[in-house]
Design a protein around this motif. Structure first.
Motif, PDB file in Angstrom:
ATOM      1  N   PHE A 139     -18.262  -2.267   9.349  1.00  0.00           N
ATOM      2  CA  PHE A 139     -17.619  -3.126   9.927  1.00  0.00           C
ATOM      3  C   PHE A 139     -16.698  -2.622  10.812  1.00  0.00           C
ATOM      4  CE2 PHE A 139     -18.224  -4.798   5.520  1.00  0.00           C
ATOM      5  CZ  PHE A 139     -18.667  -6.026   5.796  1.00  0.00           C
ATOM      6  N   VAL A 141     -14.497  -0.505  10.508  1.00  0.00           N
ATOM      7  CA  VAL A 141     -13.093  -0.397  10.373  1.00  0.00           C
ATOM      8  C   VAL A 141     -12.707   1.083  10.470  1.00  0.00           C
ATOM      9  CG1 VAL A 141     -11.596  -0.319   8.337  1.00  0.00           C
ATOM     10  CG2 VAL A 141     -13.128  -2.372   8.492  1.00  0.00           C
ATOM     11  N   LEU A 149      -5.284   4.746   2.794  1.00  0.00           N
ATOM     12  CA  LEU A 149      -4.747   3.530   2.057  1.00  0.00           C
ATOM     13  C   LEU A 149      -5.415   3.666   0.617  1.00  0.00           C
ATOM     14  CD1 LEU A 149      -4.346   0.527   4.350  1.00  0.00           C
ATOM     15  CD2 LEU A 149      -2.748   2.359   3.839  1.00  0.00           C
ATOM     16  N   TYR A 156      -2.550   4.429  -8.318  1.00  0.00           N
ATOM     17  CA  TYR A 156      -1.942   3.530  -9.127  1.00  0.00           C
ATOM     18  C   TYR A 156      -3.006   3.060 -10.226  1.00  0.00           C
ATOM     19  CZ  TYR A 156       2.017   2.980  -6.071  1.00  0.00           C
ATOM     20  OH  TYR A 156       3.264   2.650  -5.131  1.00  0.00           O
TER      21      TYR A 156
ATOM     22  N   LEU B  40      -0.747   6.119  16.723  1.00  0.00           N
ATOM     23  CA  LEU B  40      -0.650   6.146  15.125  1.00  0.00           C
ATOM     24  C   LEU B  40       0.077   7.228  14.728  1.00  0.00           C
ATOM     25  CD1 LEU B  40      -1.786   4.859  12.483  1.00  0.00           C
ATOM     26  CD2 LEU B  40      -3.530   6.684  12.407  1.00  0.00           C
ATOM     27  N   LEU B  42       1.249   8.714  11.238  1.00  0.00           N
ATOM     28  CA  LEU B  42       0.939   8.759   9.921  1.00  0.00           C
ATOM     29  C   LEU B  42       2.333   9.928   9.359  1.00  0.00           C
ATOM     30  CD1 LEU B  42      -2.655   9.409   9.188  1.00  0.00           C
ATOM     31  CD2 LEU B  42      -1.238   7.514   9.230  1.00  0.00           C
ATOM     32  N   SER B  93      -4.913  15.770  17.988  1.00  0.00           N
ATOM     33  CA  SER B  93      -5.503  14.376  17.145  1.00  0.00           C
ATOM     34  C   SER B  93      -4.252  13.681  16.438  1.00  0.00           C
ATOM     35  CB  SER B  93      -6.563  14.841  16.525  1.00  0.00           C
ATOM     36  OG  SER B  93      -5.817  15.534  15.250  1.00  0.00           O
ATOM     37  N   HIS B  95      -4.154  11.509  13.759  1.00  0.00           N
ATOM     38  CA  HIS B  95      -3.952  11.387  12.275  1.00  0.00           C
ATOM     39  C   HIS B  95      -3.636  12.566  11.898  1.00  0.00           C
ATOM     40  CE1 HIS B  95      -7.937  11.896  14.045  1.00  0.00           C
ATOM     41  NE2 HIS B  95      -8.208  12.720  12.910  1.00  0.00           N
ATOM     42  N   TRP B 234       3.500   4.579   3.562  1.00  0.00           N
ATOM     43  CA  TRP B 234       2.050   4.222   3.519  1.00  0.00           C
ATOM     44  C   TRP B 234       1.750   2.703   3.433  1.00  0.00           C
ATOM     45  CZ3 TRP B 234       1.055   8.348   5.425  1.00  0.00           C
ATOM     46  CH2 TRP B 234       1.173   9.554   4.970  1.00  0.00           C
ATOM     47  N   ILE B 237       2.231   1.191   6.899  1.00  0.00           N
ATOM     48  CA  ILE B 237       1.088   1.628   7.687  1.00  0.00           C
ATOM     49  C   ILE B 237       0.001   0.288   7.235  1.00  0.00           C
ATOM     50  CG2 ILE B 237      -1.000   2.857   7.872  1.00  0.00           C
ATOM     51  CD1 ILE B 237       0.808   4.601   8.862  1.00  0.00           C
ATOM     52  N   ALA B 238       0.046  -0.134   6.110  1.00  0.00           N
ATOM     53  CA  ALA B 238      -0.971  -1.049   5.754  1.00  0.00           C
ATOM     54  C   ALA B 238      -0.278  -2.673   6.026  1.00  0.00           C
ATOM     55  CB  ALA B 238      -1.017  -1.200   4.136  1.00  0.00           C
ATOM     56  N   MET B 282      -0.938  -2.186  -6.311  1.00  0.00           N
ATOM     57  CA  MET B 282      -2.389  -1.773  -5.603  1.00  0.00           C
ATOM     58  C   MET B 282      -2.457  -2.829  -4.752  1.00  0.00           C
ATOM     59  SD  MET B 282      -5.315  -0.897  -8.168  1.00  0.00           S
ATOM     60  CE  MET B 282      -4.939   0.083  -9.409  1.00  0.00           C
ATOM     61  N   PHE B 285      -2.516  -2.591  -0.570  1.00  0.00           N
ATOM     62  CA  PHE B 285      -3.342  -1.621  -0.155  1.00  0.00           C
ATOM     63  C   PHE B 285      -4.929  -2.297  -0.118  1.00  0.00           C
ATOM     64  CE2 PHE B 285      -0.171   0.922  -1.956  1.00  0.00           C
ATOM     65  CZ  PHE B 285       0.167   1.503  -0.693  1.00  0.00           C
ATOM     66  N   ILE B 286      -5.194  -2.886  -1.089  1.00  0.00           N
ATOM     67  CA  ILE B 286      -6.648  -3.553  -1.375  1.00  0.00           C
ATOM     68  C   ILE B 286      -6.812  -4.522  -0.368  1.00  0.00           C
ATOM     69  CG2 ILE B 286      -8.235  -4.812  -2.899  1.00  0.00           C
ATOM     70  CD1 ILE B 286      -6.920  -3.086  -4.961  1.00  0.00           C
ATOM     71  N   ILE B 289      -7.181  -3.311   3.290  1.00  0.00           N
ATOM     72  CA  ILE B 289      -8.345  -2.672   3.551  1.00  0.00           C
ATOM     73  C   ILE B 289      -9.564  -3.853   3.856  1.00  0.00           C
ATOM     74  CG2 ILE B 289     -10.278  -1.354   2.316  1.00  0.00           C
ATOM     75  CD1 ILE B 289      -8.161   0.479   0.968  1.00  0.00           C
ATOM     76  N   MET B 292      -9.022  -5.773   6.876  1.00  0.00           N
ATOM     77  CA  MET B 292      -9.277  -4.834   8.068  1.00  0.00           C
ATOM     78  C   MET B 292     -10.878  -5.044   8.125  1.00  0.00           C
ATOM     79  SD  MET B 292      -7.877  -1.083   8.180  1.00  0.00           S
ATOM     80  CE  MET B 292      -8.067  -0.523   6.721  1.00  0.00           C
ATOM     81  N   ALA B 293     -11.738  -5.347   7.239  1.00  0.00           N
ATOM     82  CA  ALA B 293     -13.177  -5.667   7.277  1.00  0.00           C
ATOM     83  C   ALA B 293     -13.294  -7.018   8.119  1.00  0.00           C
ATOM     84  CB  ALA B 293     -13.916  -5.755   6.115  1.00  0.00           C
ATOM     85  N   SER B 296     -12.051  -6.924  11.838  1.00  0.00           N
ATOM     86  CA  SER B 296     -12.672  -5.819  12.771  1.00  0.00           C
ATOM     87  C   SER B 296     -13.453  -6.600  14.036  1.00  0.00           C
ATOM     88  CB  SER B 296     -13.812  -5.029  12.189  1.00  0.00           C
ATOM     89  OG  SER B 296     -14.658  -5.632  11.392  1.00  0.00           O
ATOM     90  N   LEU B 306      -5.001   5.892  18.803  1.00  0.00           N
ATOM     91  CA  LEU B 306      -5.756   6.908  18.395  1.00  0.00           C
ATOM     92  C   LEU B 306      -6.363   7.796  19.473  1.00  0.00           C
ATOM     93  CD1 LEU B 306      -7.513   6.164  15.138  1.00  0.00           C
ATOM     94  CD2 LEU B 306      -5.804   7.736  15.376  1.00  0.00           C
TER      95      LEU B 306
END
Lengths: 351, 314
Positions: A139, A141, A149, A156, B40, B42, B93, B95, B234, B237-238, B282, B285-286, B289, B292-293, B296, B306
């Motif tokens: 993808f 990503v 992340l 957790y 970015l 971090l 860099s 990150h 973090w 960031i998400a 959680m 974050f999940i 992620i 993001m998929a 994209s 970056l």
């Protein structure tokens, strides 16, 4: 006037000199903090050195602490070689710790238990690392953010385990049940904590070097990292290389967790890793992504950590100095690395 | 069902959401400015911690909370400048530098805190900010006491969101930020200094992260502990990704996260804990992620994120 000028090649002695310059700069910069704390700089660093490398017991303690950072350092070094930006070694380590703790709690012969713990931990770490790699390959990503992340997700999940099904019903502490005694890694020198996992870590480094420097996969990893276009043109399946790199990197980080469970803590708790995954990034950068360099780099950080505690007791300088040293060393090394790409040249003032 | 409903519409619950969202909103806006300019950061987790510590220390030594806030903002801006020095001026860099800044700042925060306050069984606390009710508005039923009887810093966060959107989309500087984040080469040709703009954006971002840290130690907890930030950087960031690098959406994402977090705290407190509370923590974050998929394909991230910019490399 000075200006930066691109460099085409770097002399070989740079590989050794740069980390040493970075470390020297770090120690000089951090000596300011020792002075602020009202202690003698030489004395503080002296205590640090003797308490971490001064006698054979101290050396074993330093090696025990270096082992997880050798693994995470190797994990990061190999991933970064392929430009797979694995910031997730911390989560992969935790996954490895949890998986090996599951297996280690099952009664079975010791040797089998240790092998299966390593297998389970490596697999768990590899699977976690596979997530950001797959997302990137399928993808597009960004792997930096997704791998970072995932650390929180795994953390957790671990907390849910030790505050849920694993919780110690007797004491109420959020810690997992201990692994079987037979699954405890054997101690190699009587009276120390030097366990089998440390030796495995020390052997893993040259094996990783061999893999990167002398095998086909290693060649593919390097080419993919250095020039993905050329790799593709040369018939290398770049996506597959990235996935293989992720599996390898994650497995190594997972093994860091296995060593902590099997050789040090014999159970899982919330602070099983004081950021060894992030330290792995420092180690890998100091090692210039060379697996052989990972060992001295990890031993350096471990020595700072063990030494800092003794220094704190002797001089009153807070032991957190080791955390500052770690961060400063990473930044100093990054600056030092500029000299591999550029050289500073004096140019005449222009009128 | 009705019991759940009643819980959600309690004033205390709404107020808790607003309080949880405030530091996240500051931090998320800070990270967003930095990333919109192509950097970015971090270092956010460590910058928040160091600012939280510095602000708390200044407030507790001087007795002035607003001096504490100022110090936190300045420290945040300074650490932002450090990150910009490495990533923008030296082109290192992003990150790895970010992780370096986080390790360095958190180490420094722990070290200085222990040095100044020593090891105490009960962590020292300060008399933190008190809620300031806004006349008339705080009389609105439910919403009034929840939103308009809050700390001044909360009102600042509420104002910061439209202000950030205005600055980003309606001012020449905001245009420059977006240009250097999308196409630095074109920005350079148009006479925009890529380096200066990126520096400014990352420093502004650091200052906002500093505000987030200040809120934690001077309004929310009134003390500094080593876990005071505990991953909020973090989360930010998400949230930036989840909010698609837009001030409104990012703030919305912060509110959504705060809602889930407040719900989780309620469930823990009420003993309704059939689901482990970690499952809620959680979620952002999940979700991010997974998001993001899906995202994209639309390429909403700043194109030059970056990527360092060197003028000579044409």
């Amino acid at each position: 006037m000075f200006r930066l000028e691109a460099r085409t090649s770097t002399p070989a002695w740079f590989n050794l000199a740069l980390p040493l310059i970075a470390i020297a700069a770090t120690l000089i910069l951090c000596s300011g903090l020792i002075a602020i704390a009202g202690a003698g700089v030489i004395e503080a660093y002296g205590v640090m050195l003797s308490a971490s490398l001064g006698d054979s017991y101290a050396i074993t303690e330093t090696l025990v602490r270096a082992a997880p950072m050798i693994f995470t350092g190797l994990a990061v070094a190999i991933a970064f070689r392929a430009k797979f930006w694995n910031i997730g070694a911390e989560g992969q380590l935790l996954a490895g710790a949890v998986a090996s703790c599951f297996v280690g709690a099952i009664p079975m012969p010791g040797t089998l238990a240790m092998l299966l713990m390593a297998l389970a931990g490596a697999t768990a770490g590899a699977l976690v690392a596979l997530v950001p790699a797959t997302l990137r390959v399928k993808f597009k990503v960004d792997d930096v953010v997704s791998s970072l992340l995932l650390n929180s997700v795994i953390y957790y999940a671990l907390m849910a385990l030790i505050e849920g099904p694993w919780k110690d019903t007797f004491s109420g502490y959020p810690i997992s049940p201990p692994i079987e005694d037979s699954a405890n890694f054997p101690v190699l020198i009587e009276g120390t904590r030097l366990h089998l996992g440390v030796i495995v870590a020390l052997i893993a480094a040259p094996l990783c070097w061999f893999l990167i420097a002398r095998t086909t996969l290693g060649f593919r990893i390097r080419v993919t990292g250095e020039n993905p276009e050329a790799a593709r043109y040369g018939g290398i399946n770049v996506q597959r290389v990235l996935l293989s790199t992720a599996l390898l990197s994650g497995a190594l980080a997972g093994l860091a967790g296995v060593g902590e469970v099997g050789g040090v803590h014999f159970q899982v708790m919330s602070d099983i890793s004081p950021g060894y995954g992030y330290s792995g990034i420092v180690v890998a950068m100091l090692a210039r992504l060379n697996p052989l360099g990972v060992v001295p780099a990890a031993i350096f950080l471990a020595a700072v950590m063990t030494g800092a505690e003794a220094m704190s007791r002797a001089t009153g300088v807070p032991a957190f100095l080791s955390d500052v040293i770690q961060g400063t060393a990473l930044l100093a090394m990054l600056v030092a690395l500029l000299f591999t790409a550029y050289r500073i040249r004096r140019v005449g003032a222009q009128t | 069902m009705s019991a759940v409903f009643e819980q959600i519409f309690q004033v205390g619950f709404l107020a808790a959401i607003v309080r949880i969202a405030t530091p996240l909103a500051f931090a998320t806006l800070g990270e967003m400015f930095s990333e919109r300019a192509g950097v970015l950061n971090l270092g956010i987790e460590g910058i928040m911690l160091l600012s939280a510590m510095a602000g708390f220390t200044a407030a507790s030594l001087s007795g002035s909370l607003w001096l504490g806030v100022l110090v936190a903002v300045l420290v945040g801006a300074l650490m932002g400048a450090l990150h910009a020095l490495f990533t923008v001026a030296l082109g290192l860099s992003q990150h790895v530098c970010g992780i370096g800044v986080t390790l360095f700042s958190s180490g420094l925060a722990y070290f200085l805190y222990r040095l100044i306050f020593g090891q105490q069984s009960v962590p020292p606390s300060i008399d933190g900010f008190k809620p300031v009710p806004i006349p008339l508005l705080s009389d609105i039923p439910i919403l009034g006491p929840a939103v308009f009887n809050q700390f001044t810093l909360v009102y600042m966060a509420i104002i910061a969101v439209p202000l950030a959107a205005f600055v980003l989309y309606r001012t020449p500087w905001g245009l420059s930020v977006r240009m250097v984040g999308e196409n630095p080469r074109a920005a350079d040709s148009a006479g925009v200094s890529v380096m200066a703009t990126r520096f400014q954006a990352v420093i502004l971002g650091g200052a906002l992260m500093g505000l987030a840290g200040a809120f934690l130690t001077m309004a929310q907890f009134n003390a500094f502990t080593f876990g005071v930030v505990s991953g909020r950087g973090w989360v930010a960031i998400a949230l930036v990704v989840f909010g698609r690098w837009d001030p409104w959406r990012s703030a919305g994402a912060a509110l959504l996260f705060a809602f889930v977090d407040a719900l989780q705290l309620r469930m823990q407190a009420s003993g309704l804990g059939h689901i482990p509370y970690e499952a809620f923590l959680m979620l952002p974050f999940i979700f991010t992620i997974v998001a993001m998929a899906f995202m994209s394909r639309n390429a909403v991230a700043p194109s030059a994120l970056l990527k360092p910019f060197r003028r000579e490399e044409r």
